[in-house]
Motif scaffolding. Sequence first.
Motif, PDB file in Angstrom:
ATOM      1  N   THR A 134       0.808  -1.224   0.000  1.00 11.64           N
ATOM      2  CA  THR A 134       0.000   0.000   0.000  1.00 11.64           C
ATOM      3  C   THR A 134       0.843   1.276   0.000  1.00 11.64           C
ATOM      4  OG1 THR A 134      -0.125  -0.087   2.432  1.00 11.64           O
ATOM      5  CG2 THR A 134      -1.926  -1.106   1.203  1.00 11.64           C
ATOM      6  N   PHE A 135       0.327   2.257  -0.733  1.00  6.32           N
ATOM      7  CA  PHE A 135       0.824   3.630  -0.661  1.00  6.32           C
ATOM      8  C   PHE A 135      -0.390   4.504  -0.438  1.00  6.32           C
ATOM      9  CE2 PHE A 135       2.022   7.781  -2.298  1.00  6.32           C
ATOM     10  CZ  PHE A 135       3.245   7.968  -1.672  1.00  6.32           C
ATOM     11  N   ASP A 136      -0.429   5.189   0.691  1.00 11.05           N
ATOM     12  CA  ASP A 136      -1.596   5.978   1.094  1.00 11.05           C
ATOM     13  C   ASP A 136      -1.824   7.135   0.125  1.00 11.05           C
ATOM     14  OD1 ASP A 136      -3.625   7.326   2.461  1.00 11.05           O
ATOM     15  OD2 ASP A 136      -2.775   6.855   4.403  1.00 11.05           O
ATOM     16  N   THR A 137      -3.043   7.220  -0.401  1.00 15.07           N
ATOM     17  CA  THR A 137      -3.364   8.258  -1.391  1.00 15.07           C
ATOM     18  C   THR A 137      -4.030   9.485  -0.770  1.00 15.07           C
ATOM     19  OG1 THR A 137      -5.524   7.252  -1.858  1.00 15.07           O
ATOM     20  CG2 THR A 137      -3.658   6.502  -3.181  1.00 15.07           C
ATOM     21  N   SER A 138      -4.312   9.434   0.517  1.00 17.56           N
ATOM     22  CA  SER A 138      -4.993  10.563   1.165  1.00 17.56           C
ATOM     23  C   SER A 138      -4.138  11.067   2.321  1.00 17.56           C
ATOM     24  CB  SER A 138      -6.380  10.139   1.664  1.00 17.56           C
ATOM     25  OG  SER A 138      -6.274   9.026   2.538  1.00 17.56           O
ATOM     26  N   VAL A 139      -3.050  11.746   1.980  1.00 19.19           N
ATOM     27  CA  VAL A 139      -2.094  12.206   2.982  1.00 19.19           C
ATOM     28  C   VAL A 139      -1.867  13.702   2.836  1.00 19.19           C
ATOM     29  CG1 VAL A 139      -0.873  10.014   3.247  1.00 19.19           C
ATOM     30  CG2 VAL A 139      -0.217  11.560   1.405  1.00 19.19           C
ATOM     31  N   ASP A 140      -1.484  14.339   3.956  1.00 21.05           N
ATOM     32  CA  ASP A 140      -1.070  15.736   3.871  1.00 21.05           C
ATOM     33  C   ASP A 140       0.422  15.771   3.517  1.00 21.05           C
ATOM     34  OD1 ASP A 140       0.384  15.261   6.236  1.00 21.05           O
ATOM     35  OD2 ASP A 140      -1.193  16.057   7.522  1.00 21.05           O
TER      36      ASP A 140
END
Length: 491
Positions: free
Chosen positions: A314-320
Motif C-alpha cells: 500500500t501507498f496511502d493516497t490521502s495524505v497531507d
Amino acid sequence: MTRHIRHSAFFCALLLVALFVNATRIQVFQAASYDENPANRRHTIARYGQPRGDILVGGLPVTGSRDTGEQLRYERTYEDGPLYAPVTGYASQEYGTALLEHSEDSVLSGADPMLSPFPLWNDFTRSQNAGGDVATTLDRAAQQAAYDGLDGRKGAVAAIEPSTGRILALVSTPSYDPAALSGNDSAVGRSWTRLNGDADKPMLNRAVRKTYPPGSTFKVVTAAAALDAGVVKDVDQRTDSPAPYRLPGTTTRLTNESDGCENLSLREAFKWSCNTVFAKLGVRVGVRNMTATAQAFGFNDTALRIPFSVAQSTFDTSVDKAQLALSSIGQYNTRATPLQMAMVSAAVANGGQVRQPYLVERTTRAGGSTVETAGARPLRQAMHPATAARLRELMTEVVTDGTGTNAAIRGATVGGKTGTAQHGLGNSGTPYAWFVSWAQDHRDMEAKVAVAVVVEDAEADRGEISGGGDAAPIARAVMEAVLKSAGGRGR
C-alpha cells in the motif's frame, strides 16, 4: 386366472415405475444434497484413494504420497519440507490445503477435467484421473541460498527474473514441516495447535502474506517519480534540502543516519540514503505523481496472484504534506511485501517494465504430457526507460561505493538499495533490515535476477542493524546462485 395375471403384471409395472421415479428423484433432483451432506465420505475416500500429483522444483519432486493402508489411503509427504513450505503449503486430511497445494488442487488431486483427453467419458463412468504434476519456476540453488542465509531468523526473501517475472526463490523463516499436518491422527491435531499458537508464526508466509514498512528501499520509487515528473532533471545537481528537514505544517524535524546530507545531489543522497533529501523530493513531486508511480510498480494492487493470493502492498493516497514526506521514505502508511520490493528492483533492471510474477511454469498429466503452460504475463511500464537507466547507475554506485558494498559480486554488475525500517509505537520496535538488488553477469545482455530481503530480528543492538550489514549478504548469496545456474544453462 388371466385376470389375476393381468392385475399382477399391472401392479409390478406400477412398482417399476415407482422405483424409476424414486431413483430419478434421488439421483437427479436430490443428488446435490447427498453430495454435500457431511456424512457422505465417498468423495473424501476417493480423494485420498490414489496418490496425489507432485510439485516439482527443477524437474524433481519436492512432494510425494505414502500408502497408509487405511480408509483414507494416501498421505502427503514432503522433501525438505521447511525449505519449500512457503511455496507448497500443506495438503492435510484434517485441515485442507494451502498455497500451491490449494491453488493447484484440481490438478494435483486429479479432479481437473483437462487431465483426461475424454472428460465427458469420465463423467459418464465416474472414473477419476490420476493426479497431475505442477512444475514451479523455482531455482533450487537460489531457494537453498536464501534459506541458509536467513539461518532461522525471522524474515523473508523473494527473487524473480526481471525479463519474465518467473519467481526464482520464495523463502520465509522461521518455517515448518507441512508433513506434520498430513495425516488424520491425534499428532496432526497437536501439531496444528502448536504451529498456530507459536508466537513466531512459522505458518505465515512472510514473503507474500506480510507487509512491512519498506524504509529506504522505497527511495527507488521516489527517485523514479522525481525523475519522471521532471522535479529532478540532473542527478548531479545539488538539491535545496536542509538537514534536518522540518516536515511541512509541523514542528517535527526529520534527521539522517549520517552527516553531510544537506543539499546533496540525488546521486549522492541515493548512495548514502539521505532521508531529508527524499522526504522533500516526495513533497515536491506531490501526492498524485507519487501515487501514480507507486501504483505503476504494483502498490495498491488487490488482484495479484502467483497463483495463490498476495497481500496488498500500500501507498496511502490521502495524505497531507508531512505524511507524504514520510511516505516517500517508506514510512508512515507505506507497506510492502518482499515480493513487491523485488518487483520494484526488477523494473529498474528491466528498462522500467514490470512483469507480473508467477510461480507455476506448467502443469502436466501423470504421463508427462503438458496440460497448460504459463504463457505471456501482463506487462506495464513503471517509469520511462531513461529513468530506469539512470536508476541502474544509482543502484550500481550504492554497491560499488555506498551502503551496499556487501552485495558486490566479482564478474557481475550489481545494483542495490539498503533500508532500515522503523516500526512499532513510537518506533520502539526492532528496526527491519532491508536490501533490494539486481545482478547481471558481465557476459549477459540483461539482468538475470532481482532480489528483496527483509530481516526482522537482525541484531540485538539496534544501533548495529542495517540493510547493508544484515540483508545484503543474503541477497548476494541468492544472486550468486542464480548467476551460476544461468551460466551453467547458457554456456
